[in-house]
Enzyme design. Structure first.
Site, mmCIF file in Angstrom:
data_model
loop_
_atom_site.group_PDB
_atom_site.id
_atom_site.type_symbol
_atom_site.label_atom_id
_atom_site.label_comp_id
_atom_site.label_asym_id
_atom_site.label_seq_id
_atom_site.Cartn_x
_atom_site.Cartn_y
_atom_site.Cartn_z
ATOM 1 N N HIS A 117 0.800 -1.230 0.000
ATOM 2 C CA HIS A 117 0.000 0.000 0.000
ATOM 3 C C HIS A 117 0.833 1.282 0.000
ATOM 4 O O HIS A 117 0.632 2.179 0.819
ATOM 5 C CB HIS A 117 -0.965 0.000 1.181
ATOM 6 C CG HIS A 117 -2.211 -0.792 0.926
ATOM 7 N ND1 HIS A 117 -3.072 -0.524 -0.114
ATOM 8 C CD2 HIS A 117 -2.732 -1.867 1.577
ATOM 9 C CE1 HIS A 117 -4.064 -1.384 -0.098
ATOM 10 N NE2 HIS A 117 -3.881 -2.220 0.896
ATOM 11 N N ASP A 143 -1.698 -5.603 -3.817
ATOM 12 C CA ASP A 143 -1.948 -4.329 -3.134
ATOM 13 C C ASP A 143 -0.648 -3.565 -2.890
ATOM 14 O O ASP A 143 -0.241 -3.312 -1.758
ATOM 15 C CB ASP A 143 -2.713 -4.547 -1.820
ATOM 16 C CG ASP A 143 -4.216 -4.592 -2.041
ATOM 17 O OD1 ASP A 143 -4.642 -4.677 -3.206
ATOM 18 O OD2 ASP A 143 -4.973 -4.561 -1.047
ATOM 19 N N ASN A 175 -6.638 -6.489 -5.061
ATOM 20 C CA ASN A 175 -7.869 -5.808 -5.476
ATOM 21 C C ASN A 175 -7.637 -4.330 -5.798
ATOM 22 O O ASN A 175 -8.430 -3.717 -6.517
ATOM 23 C CB ASN A 175 -8.948 -5.950 -4.397
ATOM 24 C CG ASN A 175 -8.583 -5.251 -3.106
ATOM 25 O OD1 ASN A 175 -7.511 -5.490 -2.544
ATOM 26 N ND2 ASN A 175 -9.459 -4.403 -2.601
ATOM 27 N N HIS A 176 -6.543 -3.742 -5.308
ATOM 28 C CA HIS A 176 -6.261 -2.326 -5.598
ATOM 29 C C HIS A 176 -5.544 -2.123 -6.925
ATOM 30 O O HIS A 176 -5.424 -0.975 -7.377
ATOM 31 C CB HIS A 176 -5.440 -1.705 -4.464
ATOM 32 C CG HIS A 176 -6.274 -1.225 -3.325
ATOM 33 N ND1 HIS A 176 -6.689 0.080 -3.191
ATOM 34 C CD2 HIS A 176 -6.800 -1.893 -2.269
ATOM 35 C CE1 HIS A 176 -7.418 0.201 -2.096
ATOM 36 N NE2 HIS A 176 -7.501 -0.978 -1.520
#
Length: 542
Positions: A117, A143, A175-176
């Site tokens: 992230h 991610d 999913n990002h």
């Protein structure tokens, strides 16, 4: 005559001593002023590197591969590279992804890493704890972007490592890694600020080529999210067409979005899959669903990421057939969002021994919210003072003076209309001054309200109603957030409270079609379960 001429020349010669002294003093004053305005206030924080690395500086001419050590050192100093170099790194790595299978097959030893992230400086700590990529095999579960402010650095560095070590460093999709979330969160904005929208588009094309899963040592299924009711065998994963934007439902969506039930291993019913009410899409899967999948595919466990963990990892209930944890969650972003205060972890698997290594967060440069520059940040302060001055200037003229002046200048109804126009302007500037004053004194409330409201925007009319309007709007947004599971308090005091408050941001963002919701399974937040295999090494302090 000659002596007279010499005397006159001597008298006319200027005194250079005073001139030189004055110039020297002026230079010293300029240097002092320049040092005063350019010297770093916090001397331990280096000034960001302004020079962008060229393609020749990024790439080694002899090997034709990126100099990842040069990139690492440059990014640590907040440096950037030329757009041409960035695009070349991303596109070359994309070609490698396209040649890989949808489900990779990786042999031990391997180090498995969870969510990053955009926390680039913690990624550097991860490699320090896990070992050099030159000598260590790595598998990342997705991610890499969003939420943190150094996402593009994470992408460029990991992609460069993949080019240098294509057979020992593997990257899965999270999913990002999609257009929908990166537009809604921070990655697209970050690319446009640091590079360009073209770099963002190239990243999206690269994300479309990322593999979805990995079979580790023929024993472990590694994936970002988890299971799907439409996936029964490993062959079902291999058959997925992954080269696209992830859909809002279906097996590809489930691999990226699904979660274990909160009461995993202690379910109150026999339902294997239920609607994921936390994410707003995909499913919760149960202990029974996990065990059935493992037994049917002759696997030992499922290793996934996707959820922040206080200790950086979580081992779930053991499979009755194997005695090994049926599910393991790994999260590799310490002190997530700078508020979770969690540890990060990586999983090292070698010689049939699983070792969890934890680590704490590392210091990183500060960015204003949403990549705001200091001028935008200070605009409310400047705007308040400017509008105050305008209001004071306009208020010099009283209503009586205004009426007398207009009566002398205009005839009939023209004077009245002119007076009304001027009054409207005064009121408008006063209203603007009020808005800037509210922004000035309530900047923290505005930031909190933007964070709660979808899309990061203020509700319409919140500023014009002043402090009362802001507080009322904040209470409304808080109540809406509470319905989604958020705690009403906004002083974060624990990991669990941070996770509850951030739950609204864990959902699939709006404007994306989702299938009809099934009956959600409401379960209490479980207490931390005893891990069947505690980590062999404690956390390493950063």
């Amino acid at each position: 005559m000659a002596s007279t001429s010499a005397g006159q020349n001597s008298a006319a010669k200027p005194d250079t001593t005073n001139t030189t002294t004055t110039a020297s003093n002026n230079n010293r004053e300029r240097e002092r002023d320049l040092k005063q305005f350019t010297e770093r206030f916090v001397k331990t924080v280096q000034f960001p590197v302004s020079e962008r690395l060229t393609v020749d500086q990024v790439y080694d001419r002899r090997t034709g591969k990126p100099r990842h050590e040069v990139l690492r050192d440059h990014f640590i100093k907040e440096g950037r590279i030329e757009e041409e170099a960035a695009i070349r790194v991303i596109q070359e790595c994309s070609s490698l992804f396209r040649n890989e299978k949808t489900m990779l097959e990786i042999e031990a030893p391997v180090t498995v890493c969870g969510d990053i992230h955009g926390q680039f400086y913690d990624l550097m700590k991860l490699f320090e704890v896990g070992g050099s990529p030159a000598t260590t095999k790595y598998l990342f579960l997705g991610d890499y972007v969003d939420r943190g402010y150094f996402s593009i650095e994470c992408v460029l560095y990991l992609w460069a490592l993949k080019i240098c070590y294509p057979t020992t460093l593997f990257l899965l999709r999270g999913n990002h890694e999609c257009r929908h979330l990166t537009e809604y969160f921070t990655f697209k904005q970050e690319c446009k600020i640091k590079y360009s929208e073209r770099v963002y588009d190239v990243c999206m094309e690269s994300f479309d080529a990322l593999p979805l899963a990995a079979l580790m040592n023929q024993q472990f299924l590694c994936v970002h999210g988890g299971l799907s009711p439409e996936i029964h065998t490993l062959e079902d994963i291999r058959r997925i067409d992954r080269f696209k934007e992830p859909p809002a439902f279906g097996p590809m969506c489930d691999l990226l979005w699904s979660d274990p039930l909160e009461d995993f291993g202690n379910e109150r019913n026999s339902e294997q899959f239920s609607h994921n009410s936390v994410r707003g899409c995909s499913y919760f899967y149960s202990y029974a669903a996990c065990c059935d999948f493992l037994q049917h595919n002759n696997l030992l466990s499922i290793i996934r990421a996707h959820e922040a963990q206080d200790a950086g990892y979580r081992m779930y209930r053991k499979s009755q057939a194997t005695g090994f944890p049926s599910l393991i969650t790994i999260f590799s972003a310490p002190n997530y969002l700078d508020v979770y205060n969690n540890k990060a972890a990586i999983l090292k698997y070698e010689n049939n021994v699983m070792n969890i290594r934890q680590f704490n967060c590392s210091p990183h440069p500060y960015w204003l919210p949403n990549f705001m520059d200091v001028f935008t940040w200070s605009l409310p302060f400047v705007g308040e003072k400017v509008t105050e001055m305008l209001v004071h200037i306009l208020n010099i003229c009283s209503d009586d003076e205004l009426m007398a002046e207009c009566d002398d200048t205009f005839e009939g109804g023209v004077g009245s209309a002119r007076k009304e126009v001027i009054r409207h302007k005064i009121r408008a500037i006063g209203k603007m001054a009020r808005a800037f004053s509210v922004l000035r004194h309530e900047s923290e409330s505005v930031l909190q309200l933007k964070g709660l409201n979808a899309g990061g925007k203020l509700p319409q009319g919140a500023l014009s109603e002043g402090r009362t309007g802001l507080n009322a709007a904040y209470r409304i947004e808080q109540s809406v957030a509470a319905e989604s599971g958020c705690d009403s308090g906004h002083l974060i005091q624990s990991f669990e409270e941070a996770r509850r408050l951030d739950k609204i941001n864990e959902r699939m963002p709006p404007t994306m079609a989702t299938p009809p919701a099934q009956s959600p399974s409401q379960s209490p937040i479980p207490s931390r379960q005893t891990t069947p295999q505690p980590p062999q090494n404690g956390p390493s302090n950063s």
